[in-house]
Design a protein around this motif. Structure first.
Motif, short mmCIF file in Angstrom:
data_model
loop_
_atom_site.label_atom_id
_atom_site.label_comp_id
_atom_site.label_asym_id
_atom_site.label_seq_id
_atom_site.Cartn_x
_atom_site.Cartn_y
_atom_site.Cartn_z
N TRP A 181 -3.37 -5.57 -8.11
CA TRP A 181 -3.98 -5.89 -6.83
C TRP A 181 -3.73 -7.34 -6.44
CZ3 TRP A 181 -6.74 -1.91 -4.44
CH2 TRP A 181 -6.97 -0.79 -5.24
N LYS A 220 -6.00 -9.98 -3.77
CA LYS A 220 -7.12 -10.13 -2.87
C LYS A 220 -6.78 -11.23 -1.86
CE LYS A 220 -12.14 -10.75 -2.73
NZ LYS A 220 -13.37 -11.07 -3.53
N TRP A 266 -8.72 -6.19 -0.57
CA TRP A 266 -8.06 -5.82 -1.81
C TRP A 266 -6.86 -4.93 -1.49
CZ3 TRP A 266 -9.12 -7.41 -6.77
CH2 TRP A 266 -10.28 -8.15 -6.94
N GLY A 287 -3.91 -2.73 -3.00
CA GLY A 287 -3.39 -2.05 -4.18
C GLY A 287 -1.88 -1.99 -4.14
N THR A 316 -9.14 0.18 -11.97
CA THR A 316 -9.34 -0.49 -10.67
C THR A 316 -10.71 -1.13 -10.59
OG1 THR A 316 -7.80 0.94 -9.49
CG2 THR A 316 -9.57 -0.06 -8.21
#
Length: 537
Positions: free
Chosen positions: A340, A342, A347, A349, A491
């Motif tokens: 990931w 940010k 967020w 993926g 996750t």
């Protein structure tokens, strides 16, 4: 647009037709000829809600084609058509009654219901056509034997969501062969194959690959991926949804309203669709009435708020080399890691790697290779680096008794944990919160539809169960451990480690653990070697 089927005596038989014909059969000019696009496109597939006129559109297309076939040398327009589903009961309950309603035997010919396959020999005006209703089950090799010596002019597959690409191609190869060139020299012998379907129950369906709705996995072998590229001359149509969702400000579903742009409404009475929704699950309504693909599920969903439409990008997400890669890891016999970034509170993926029946010693080098290939900027000495968060139970044992955290460290990845003891309830609450947040209409979580596509079904299929703790009255809710759960938990470790657990708990005074371990190669107080340095050594 009206559909009219002419009887031998010239009388018109039929209903006011569905607008489906306007886009599926395409336009029919005033002189009765199909436009140039339709002449070129001979294989086409229409997806739509229930009762949207798809079957009628297909029947009308067969009728049009048999009436416009070139004449044979004796002046007769001959053709042979295959209509198929997986079983004979399905044929008898669906498309056969529809066909006979439009073309009654008293007017058009003789139908043999008790044979397998069933046949309808039609004779009217200057047309002689044979329609063969055949059961072709894609799960049984017997369909290949049935088709081996079969020849026809064209074919129609009903409910293609249950048919395989292999079967569809096998049927296509049998079309364009009747009548013979010697008997009908003007017949073009082109492949004519069309079909309809409701929304499939899997996003890996071949039609979704060909339509471009589901990205072809980048790791799919090239020879296999070639089969899913839309061939030239194939056309796909998607009808409007029959009902719209009505959403509350907090993102919860309030109900449904009729879509005034839905097709075939004029044939459905005064109160279409909405009364039929009672007693159906949201997934069933999505598939059958909203024309949206939904996988069949069992059990309580861990993330019911996850939506492909809202949480998956239509195109590939490009990693930003200015931001660190945040990795989450779950262990056990089926280890999984997710990747990931940010950025501005969102967020993103970017990837997932999971294996079954591997030890951490075998899996960790694969993780390092994946990072090197997908995110090479973390190798730079002055780059943003990699931050790895793992299961607090990092005592998962690899071979020779080495804890997995040490195995990752030997491969250059310094793994850290959010808590000394796992807090699954906080992880679950954190994930549900993030998936429900859309600040300024922008999702807090977005998955790359190409490189993180394997994570999508995990969010859709991970389920929960309740369990009573032995020797007590305490009942706990926990995730069902399976192939879907491991990437989801990986996750959650990334999200919680990345600061989201703190926001969930809303407790600014809770004890803080040490900050992220430096993995950029820069030397600071207490910093360890970067995984880059270890990788190079």
């Amino acid at each position: 647009m009206k559909i009219h089927f002419r009887h031998q005596d010239g009388a018109k038989h039929g209903h006011h037709g569905s607008p489906t014909l306007a886009n599926y059969v395409q336009s029919i000019g005033q002189n009765g000829d199909l436009d140039p696009v339709t002449r070129r496109v001979l294989i086409d597939i229409c997806q739509g809600p229930v009762e949207s006129g798809k079957t009628l559109g297909s029947i009308a297309k067969i009728y049009y084609e048999m009436c416009t076939m070139p004449r044979c040398k004796d002046g007769i327009r001959r053709s042979k058509w295959l209509i198929y589903r997986a079983t004979y009961p399905e044929l008898k309950e669906t498309v056969v009654p529809d066909f006979l309603e439009w073309f009654p035997e008293a007017v058009y010919g003789e139908f043999s219901e008790n044979s397998e396959p069933m046949t309808y020999k039609m004779r009217f005006a200057d047309v002689e056509a044979e329609v063969v209703f055949m059961a072709l089950d894609p799960t049984k090799e017997s369909y290949k034997k049935k088709l081996r010596s079969f020849i026809c002019t064209g074919a129609y597959g009903n409910e293609l969501q249950f048919q395989s690409l292999e079967l569809f191609n096998a049927v296509t190869q049998r079309t364009g062969r009747y009548p013979s060139r010697s008997r009908c020299p003007d017949y073009d012998r082109k492949k004519r194959h069309f079909g309809d379907l409701n929304a499939p129950e899997s996003h890996e369906h071949w039609i979704l690959y060909m339509r471009g709705d589901t990205a072809i996995p980048p790791d799919m072998p090239a020879d296999q991926a070639m089969a899913y590229k839309k061939p030239e001359g194939w056309a796909f149509y998607v009808q409007p949804e029959a009902v719209h969702e009505v959403m509350a400000p907090d993102g919860s579903l309030q109900g449904y309203v009729l879509n005034p742009m839905a097709e075939n409404l004029q044939n459905m009475g005064d109160d279409p669709y909405i009364p039929a929704l009672g007693g159906l699950t949201r997934d069933q309504i999505d598939r059958d009435y909203r024309n949206v693909t939904r996988a069949r599920k069992s059990g309580a969903m861990r993330y019911p708020g996850f939506s492909r439409e809202r949480h998956v990008s239509k195109s590939a997400l490009i990693p930003d080399p200015r931001h660190p890669i945040i990795m989450g890891a779950d262990g056990g016999a089926s280890p999984a890691v997710t990747f990931w970034q940010k950025i501005d509170g969102q967020w993103r993926g970017l990837g997932v790697l999971t294996k079954t029946n591997l030890t951490t010693t075998e899996f960790a080098p694969m993780v390092v290779d994946y990072i090197s290939e997908r995110f090479p900027f973390v190798l730079d000495e002055d780059g943003p680096g990699l931050i790895a968060w793992g299961d607090p139970n990092l005592g998962w044992q690899a071979e020779q008794g080495a804890p997995s955290v040490q195995v990752y460290a030997k491969n250059g990845i310094d793994m850290q944990t959010q808590w000394a003891k796992d807090r699954p309830k906080v992880r679950h609450e954190t994930g549900r919160r993030l998936l429900s947040e859309f600040p300024d209409g922008r999702p807090r979580v977005i998955l790359c539809g190409v490189h993180a596509r394997k994570l999508i079904p995990c969010f859709e299929n991970a389920t929960m169960r309740t369990r009573k703790i032995p020797g007590s009255e305490v009942i706990v809710e926990e995730i069902v451990k399976n192939n879907w759960s491991h990437p989801v938990e990986a996750t959650e470790y990334a999200w919680c480690g990345g600061g989201e657990a703190r926001e969930t708990l809303n407790n600014p005074n809770r004890p803080k653990r040490s900050g992220p371990i430096n993995t950029t190669g820069q030397r600071g107080r207490g910093a360890r070697k970067s995984w880059t340095t270890l990788r190079a050594s």
